[in-house]
Design a protein around this motif. Structure first.
Motif, mmCIF file in Angstrom:
data_model
loop_
_atom_site.group_PDB
_atom_site.id
_atom_site.type_symbol
_atom_site.label_atom_id
_atom_site.label_comp_id
_atom_site.label_asym_id
_atom_site.label_seq_id
_atom_site.Cartn_x
_atom_site.Cartn_y
_atom_site.Cartn_z
ATOM 1 N N GLU A 119 4.318 19.831 -58.814
ATOM 2 C CA GLU A 119 3.952 20.491 -57.561
ATOM 3 C C GLU A 119 2.452 20.758 -57.513
ATOM 4 O OE1 GLU A 119 6.374 23.730 -55.056
ATOM 5 O OE2 GLU A 119 5.500 24.543 -56.895
ATOM 6 N N ALA A 120 1.891 21.222 -58.639
ATOM 7 C CA ALA A 120 0.452 21.483 -58.707
ATOM 8 C C ALA A 120 -0.349 20.187 -58.620
ATOM 9 C CB ALA A 120 0.123 22.230 -60.005
ATOM 10 N N VAL A 121 0.150 19.117 -59.255
ATOM 11 C CA VAL A 121 -0.533 17.825 -59.214
ATOM 12 C C VAL A 121 -0.607 17.306 -57.780
ATOM 13 C CG1 VAL A 121 -0.418 15.404 -59.923
ATOM 14 C CG2 VAL A 121 0.062 17.209 -61.589
ATOM 15 N N ARG A 122 0.524 17.342 -57.060
ATOM 16 C CA ARG A 122 0.557 16.820 -55.691
ATOM 17 C C ARG A 122 -0.348 17.613 -54.754
ATOM 18 N NH1 ARG A 122 6.231 16.800 -56.875
ATOM 19 N NH2 ARG A 122 6.951 14.676 -57.356
ATOM 20 N N ARG A 123 -0.501 18.900 -55.037
ATOM 21 C CA ARG A 123 -1.324 19.747 -54.172
ATOM 22 C C ARG A 123 -2.793 19.340 -54.225
ATOM 23 N NH1 ARG A 123 -1.205 23.551 -50.096
ATOM 24 N NH2 ARG A 123 0.600 24.572 -51.024
ATOM 25 N N HIS A 124 -3.279 18.924 -55.410
ATOM 26 C CA HIS A 124 -4.713 18.724 -55.566
ATOM 27 C C HIS A 124 -5.124 17.301 -55.947
ATOM 28 C CE1 HIS A 124 -5.992 22.951 -55.190
ATOM 29 N NE2 HIS A 124 -4.835 23.238 -55.746
ATOM 30 N N LEU A 171 -4.519 22.903 -65.558
ATOM 31 C CA LEU A 171 -5.306 21.692 -65.756
ATOM 32 C C LEU A 171 -4.950 20.610 -64.737
ATOM 33 C CD1 LEU A 171 -5.299 21.357 -69.652
ATOM 34 C CD2 LEU A 171 -7.075 22.317 -68.183
ATOM 35 N N ALA A 172 -3.762 20.688 -64.148
ATOM 36 C CA ALA A 172 -3.340 19.685 -63.174
ATOM 37 C C ALA A 172 -4.325 19.568 -62.021
ATOM 38 C CB ALA A 172 -1.950 20.035 -62.641
#
Length: 324
Positions: A119-124, A171-172
């Motif tokens: 979820e964090a990766v897709r956000r940024h 870190l994502a």
């Protein structure tokens, strides 16, 4: 000659008020500092000294009870108070990321940890394989069997593993500054050391600045470049960590160091600091530490000391410091 590092954050005379509008109380009172790229900073002091409130002000994450903010917080030259909601969203995680206290309470208990990192990766990030990035991040923070652990729920992981997942989530977003708020709370000493070593390695390998919040000065030795000691909303001592720990100038810093158990054990009774940190609406006149200080002078009870230079690279808020 070493090139001066880029300034990431500048805080100028910051004051943060909580409580009722007609009678607000200050939780942070006149703090000024700068953070440069790649630095490892530590902020130490007992609970209630304003360390976390100061850190959350960097991205506008203060609770609704924060009635007013005076002073300025600038991130890469932009004032946070003037940022739009879209800009704040990009700032949170993209430039500055947080590892919060007690990972077991910060992680979603009904989502697998891999899904939370994804979820964090897709956000940024815009990348072809989010799954591969999740596994890479889990490996980067030292979690073995990344594929298996990505399918686990938070309660199936130890406290140390949960904290590593939280760091992987931070870190994502590939931040330039990672704020770790008491990342070793409730962990045993061996896992504490592993978490601190991980933060140190990420600081070195990624060139990412780290802002460590702790109440334990024993954790910062050999790790942080600069140390800020806070008490009752103000910085009372700052300077290179090695120098501050070797020759503390403020009575509060000396008292904190004296309360750390020695590595060689022994039966000597530990020193303690009498009393407790006063609430923001109960700060005494003069030096805020004077009711608990063992070297208090008459002037300490009436005159609040300023944070002034004490040597070439240090500042101390105590008239007994003296120039060196």
């Amino acid at each position: 000659m070493e090139t001066q590092k880029q300034e990431l954050v500048r805080i100028e005379d910051l004051r943060i008020y909580f409580g009722r509008e007609e009678q607000p109380v200050r939780a942070v009172d006149g703090v000024s500092l700068a953070v440069r790229a790649g630095e490892f900073l530590a902020f130490a002091g007992e609970s209630g000294c304003g360390k976390s409130v100061l850190a959350y002000a960097l991205t506008g994450l203060l609770p609704d009870a924060a009635r007013r903010i005076d002073g300025r917080v600038l991130v890469k030259g932009r004032e946070v108070a003037s940022m739009s909601p879209r800009e704040l969203c990009a700032l949170r995680g993209g430039t500055i990321a947080y590892v919060f206290q007690e990972p077991g309470r910060s992680l979603n208990p009904v989502m697998r940890v891999g899904a939370q990192i994804a979820e964090a990766v897709r956000r940024h990030q815009q990348i072809p394989s989010v799954r591969e990035e999740v596994l890479r991040l889990l490996g980067q923070v030292g979690i073995p069997d990344a594929q298996e652990k990505a399918q686990a729920y938070p309660h199936q992981l130890s406290g140390g593993m949960q904290q590593r997942v939280m760091i992987a989530m931070a870190l994502a977003c590939r931040p330039e500054l990672l704020i770790a708020d008491e990342p070793t709370t409730a962990l045993d000493v061996t896992i504490q050391a592993q978490v601190i070593e991980l933060l140190q390695e990420l600081n070195r390998s990624l060139g990412m600045a780290v802002w460590l919040i702790t109440h334990n000065l024993g954790l910062v030795h050999g790790v942080a470049e600069r140390l800020f000691v806070m008490y009752a909303g103000v910085v009372v001592e700052e300077g290179p960590t090695v120098e501050v720990l070797a020759s503390p100038r403020h009575p509060y810093t000396r008292a904190l160091l004296a309360s750390i158990p020695p590595l060689n054990g022994g039966t000597k009774r530990l020193s303690s600091i009498p009393g407790a940190v006063p609430a923001p609406n109960q700060w005494p006149a003069g030096c805020r530490f004077h009711p608990r200080c063992n070297v208090v002078l008459d002037g300490c009870r009436t005159t609040e000391p300023a944070l002034v230079p004490c040597g070439s690279h240090r500042r101390v808020a105590c008239p007994q410091c003296g120039e060196v």
